[in-house]
Scaffold this motif. Sequence first.
Motif, PDB file in Angstrom:
ATOM      1  N   HIS A 230      29.673  34.944  33.233  1.00  0.00           N
ATOM      2  CA  HIS A 230      28.678  34.500  34.208  1.00  0.00           C
ATOM      3  C   HIS A 230      29.145  33.181  34.811  1.00  0.00           C
ATOM      4  N   VAL A 231      28.783  32.933  36.071  1.00  0.00           N
ATOM      5  CA  VAL A 231      29.150  31.682  36.728  1.00  0.00           C
ATOM      6  C   VAL A 231      28.119  31.355  37.792  1.00  0.00           C
ATOM      7  N   ILE A 232      27.889  30.072  38.021  1.00  0.00           N
ATOM      8  CA  ILE A 232      27.046  29.639  39.128  1.00  0.00           C
ATOM      9  C   ILE A 232      27.766  28.530  39.891  1.00  0.00           C
ATOM     10  N   ASP A 233      27.726  28.621  41.207  1.00  0.00           N
ATOM     11  CA  ASP A 233      28.232  27.574  42.092  1.00  0.00           C
ATOM     12  C   ASP A 233      27.151  26.504  42.183  1.00  0.00           C
ATOM     13  N   THR A 234      27.461  25.305  41.732  1.00  0.00           N
ATOM     14  CA  THR A 234      26.460  24.234  41.714  1.00  0.00           C
ATOM     15  C   THR A 234      26.670  23.225  42.838  1.00  0.00           C
ATOM     16  N   THR A 235      27.494  23.564  43.838  1.00  0.00           N
ATOM     17  CA  THR A 235      27.744  22.611  44.922  1.00  0.00           C
ATOM     18  C   THR A 235      26.574  22.418  45.868  1.00  0.00           C
ATOM     19  N   PRO A 236      25.646  23.399  46.033  1.00  0.00           N
ATOM     20  CA  PRO A 236      24.512  23.135  46.922  1.00  0.00           C
ATOM     21  C   PRO A 236      23.707  21.906  46.487  1.00  0.00           C
ATOM     22  N   THR A 237      23.203  21.167  47.441  1.00  0.00           N
ATOM     23  CA  THR A 237      22.444  19.946  47.156  1.00  0.00           C
ATOM     24  C   THR A 237      21.259  20.208  46.244  1.00  0.00           C
ATOM     25  N   GLN A 238      20.628  21.377  46.389  1.00  0.00           N
ATOM     26  CA  GLN A 238      19.443  21.694  45.589  1.00  0.00           C
ATOM     27  C   GLN A 238      19.760  21.818  44.106  1.00  0.00           C
ATOM     28  N   LEU A 239      21.052  21.881  43.745  1.00  0.00           N
ATOM     29  CA  LEU A 239      21.457  21.986  42.346  1.00  0.00           C
ATOM     30  C   LEU A 239      22.018  20.666  41.820  1.00  0.00           C
ATOM     31  N   ASP A 240      21.595  19.578  42.406  1.00  0.00           N
ATOM     32  CA  ASP A 240      22.088  18.266  42.005  1.00  0.00           C
ATOM     33  C   ASP A 240      21.742  17.932  40.559  1.00  0.00           C
ATOM     34  N   GLU A 241      20.728  18.598  39.997  1.00  0.00           N
ATOM     35  CA  GLU A 241      20.391  18.385  38.587  1.00  0.00           C
ATOM     36  C   GLU A 241      21.615  18.535  37.687  1.00  0.00           C
ATOM     37  N   PHE A 242      22.523  19.424  38.073  1.00  0.00           N
ATOM     38  CA  PHE A 242      23.646  19.753  37.196  1.00  0.00           C
ATOM     39  C   PHE A 242      24.862  18.862  37.418  1.00  0.00           C
ATOM     40  N   ARG A 243      24.649  17.746  38.084  1.00  0.00           N
ATOM     41  CA  ARG A 243      25.673  16.707  38.197  1.00  0.00           C
ATOM     42  C   ARG A 243      25.219  15.426  37.493  1.00  0.00           C
ATOM     43  N   ARG A 244      24.370  15.616  36.491  1.00  0.00           N
ATOM     44  CA  ARG A 244      23.875  14.499  35.684  1.00  0.00           C
ATOM     45  C   ARG A 244      24.107  14.795  34.201  1.00  0.00           C
ATOM     46  N   SER A 245      23.710  13.872  33.340  1.00  0.00           N
ATOM     47  CA  SER A 245      23.918  14.020  31.896  1.00  0.00           C
ATOM     48  C   SER A 245      22.854  14.905  31.263  1.00  0.00           C
ATOM     49  N   PHE A 246      23.248  15.598  30.188  1.00  0.00           N
ATOM     50  CA  PHE A 246      22.371  16.496  29.443  1.00  0.00           C
ATOM     51  C   PHE A 246      22.503  16.235  27.943  1.00  0.00           C
ATOM     52  N   PHE A 247      21.464  16.620  27.186  1.00  0.00           N
ATOM     53  CA  PHE A 247      21.518  16.564  25.729  1.00  0.00           C
ATOM     54  C   PHE A 247      21.298  17.965  25.157  1.00  0.00           C
ATOM     55  N   PHE A 248      21.668  18.146  23.871  1.00  0.00           N
ATOM     56  CA  PHE A 248      21.602  19.453  23.220  1.00  0.00           C
ATOM     57  C   PHE A 248      20.255  19.683  22.533  1.00  0.00           C
ATOM     58  N   ILE A 249      19.870  20.959  22.474  1.00  0.00           N
ATOM     59  CA  ILE A 249      18.739  21.428  21.664  1.00  0.00           C
ATOM     60  C   ILE A 249      19.175  22.718  20.959  1.00  0.00           C
ATOM     61  N   PHE A 250      19.002  22.776  19.639  1.00  0.00           N
ATOM     62  CA  PHE A 250      19.269  23.989  18.856  1.00  0.00           C
ATOM     63  C   PHE A 250      17.959  24.385  18.170  1.00  0.00           C
ATOM     64  N   ASN A 251      17.577  25.637  18.255  1.00  0.00           N
ATOM     65  CA  ASN A 251      16.334  26.061  17.611  1.00  0.00           C
ATOM     66  C   ASN A 251      16.272  27.570  17.440  1.00  0.00           C
ATOM     67  N   ILE A 252      15.365  28.010  16.573  1.00  0.00           N
ATOM     68  CA  ILE A 252      14.923  29.409  16.514  1.00  0.00           C
ATOM     69  C   ILE A 252      13.438  29.420  16.803  1.00  0.00           C
ATOM     70  N   ALA A 253      13.039  30.083  17.874  1.00  0.00           N
ATOM     71  CA  ALA A 253      11.612  30.323  18.129  1.00  0.00           C
ATOM     72  C   ALA A 253      11.228  31.663  17.512  1.00  0.00           C
ATOM     73  N   VAL A 254       9.957  31.773  17.191  1.00  0.00           N
ATOM     74  CA  VAL A 254       9.408  33.039  16.685  1.00  0.00           C
ATOM     75  C   VAL A 254       8.300  33.472  17.630  1.00  0.00           C
ATOM     76  N   GLY A 255       8.420  34.681  18.157  1.00  0.00           N
ATOM     77  CA  GLY A 255       7.447  35.168  19.134  1.00  0.00           C
ATOM     78  C   GLY A 255       7.676  34.520  20.480  1.00  0.00           C
ATOM     79  N   GLY A 256       6.673  34.623  21.345  1.00  0.00           N
ATOM     80  CA  GLY A 256       6.794  34.060  22.681  1.00  0.00           C
ATOM     81  C   GLY A 256       6.792  35.119  23.756  1.00  0.00           C
ATOM     82  N   ASN A 257       6.707  34.645  24.994  1.00  0.00           N
ATOM     83  CA  ASN A 257       6.549  35.559  26.122  1.00  0.00           C
ATOM     84  C   ASN A 257       7.728  36.508  26.300  1.00  0.00           C
ATOM     85  N   TRP A 258       8.941  36.028  26.016  1.00  0.00           N
ATOM     86  CA  TRP A 258      10.110  36.880  26.253  1.00  0.00           C
ATOM     87  C   TRP A 258      10.323  37.897  25.123  1.00  0.00           C
ATOM     88  N   PRO A 259      10.449  37.465  23.859  1.00  0.00           N
ATOM     89  CA  PRO A 259      10.722  38.458  22.814  1.00  0.00           C
ATOM     90  C   PRO A 259       9.521  39.250  22.344  1.00  0.00           C
TER      91      PRO A 259
END
Length: 283
Positions: A230-259
């Motif tokens: 999978h790939v996404i082109d992040t050059t559009p201005t509307q995707l400027d979020e992805f030219r900043r810093s990020f932190f990690f999250i690791f988890n196991i959820a149980v239940g929820g709208n998707w599963p």
Amino acid sequence: MKNLFLLSIMAFFGLSACVSNEDPKKGSGDLVTIPTQGLTSPTTYPGMTLLWSDEFDGATLNQANWSHETGNGQNGWGNNELQFYRPQNTSIQNGHLVITAKKEAFGGREYTSSRIITKGKQQFRYGRVDIRASLPKGQGIWPALWMLGSNFDTVSWPACGEIDIMEMIGGNGRENTVHGTVHWEHDGKHAEFGGKYTLGSGTLSDKFHVYSIIWDDKSIRWLIDNKQYHVIDTTPTQLDEFRRSFFFIFNIAVGGNWPGSPDATSTFPQHMIVDYVRVFQNN
């Protein structure tokens, strides 16, 4: 994480709805069988330097890298999830991080799990991320290895941006498929773009796989076992979020709208086992 996040989900970072008398350094207390099979990624790449890693070789979770989020958030962390996150469901065993989801009553919930973050401790902008992990399984089980924009406290979600390196939805024959997704804000609304990869045989819980992204100022690419899917082109201005810093999250959820919720076929405890997380950047 997640497809069905709400803007209010992260406002409850650090929420502790109930206090336990247990020592969180003791971890889940459940010894698990560590898989012996699966791809191992290299410790070096041409033209890149290892910037940061956690090999989980200590006796306990490294507090210089990680903090626990506790409680059940608002509306089940924005997704109608069923678990209560607590530190006791995290342990370090034989050089591996183990996050355990259990069926047990605690804090008004029927299930417990853990959610750890590097927020305020380790944050990254661009590079290659490799995470070697073995996943849990079962209907209603939702493990995730993901990232949120470090400016979350200022702009909230989804304006901070979200990069889901790996999500797996348990049950109903879905445990052979990895999902990679980004979420952002466009014209004041939530936007997302995701892709997936399905194994030719077996499931993602059978052995270790390496979940990766390669991220720069122009694109984000998703890989499993060094195969891009999978790939996404992040050059559009509307995707400027992805030219900043990020932190990690690791988890196991149980239940929820998707599963959906666990059912009679679901078994507990379930474990997500992480061998390492490594971040490389260009020289």
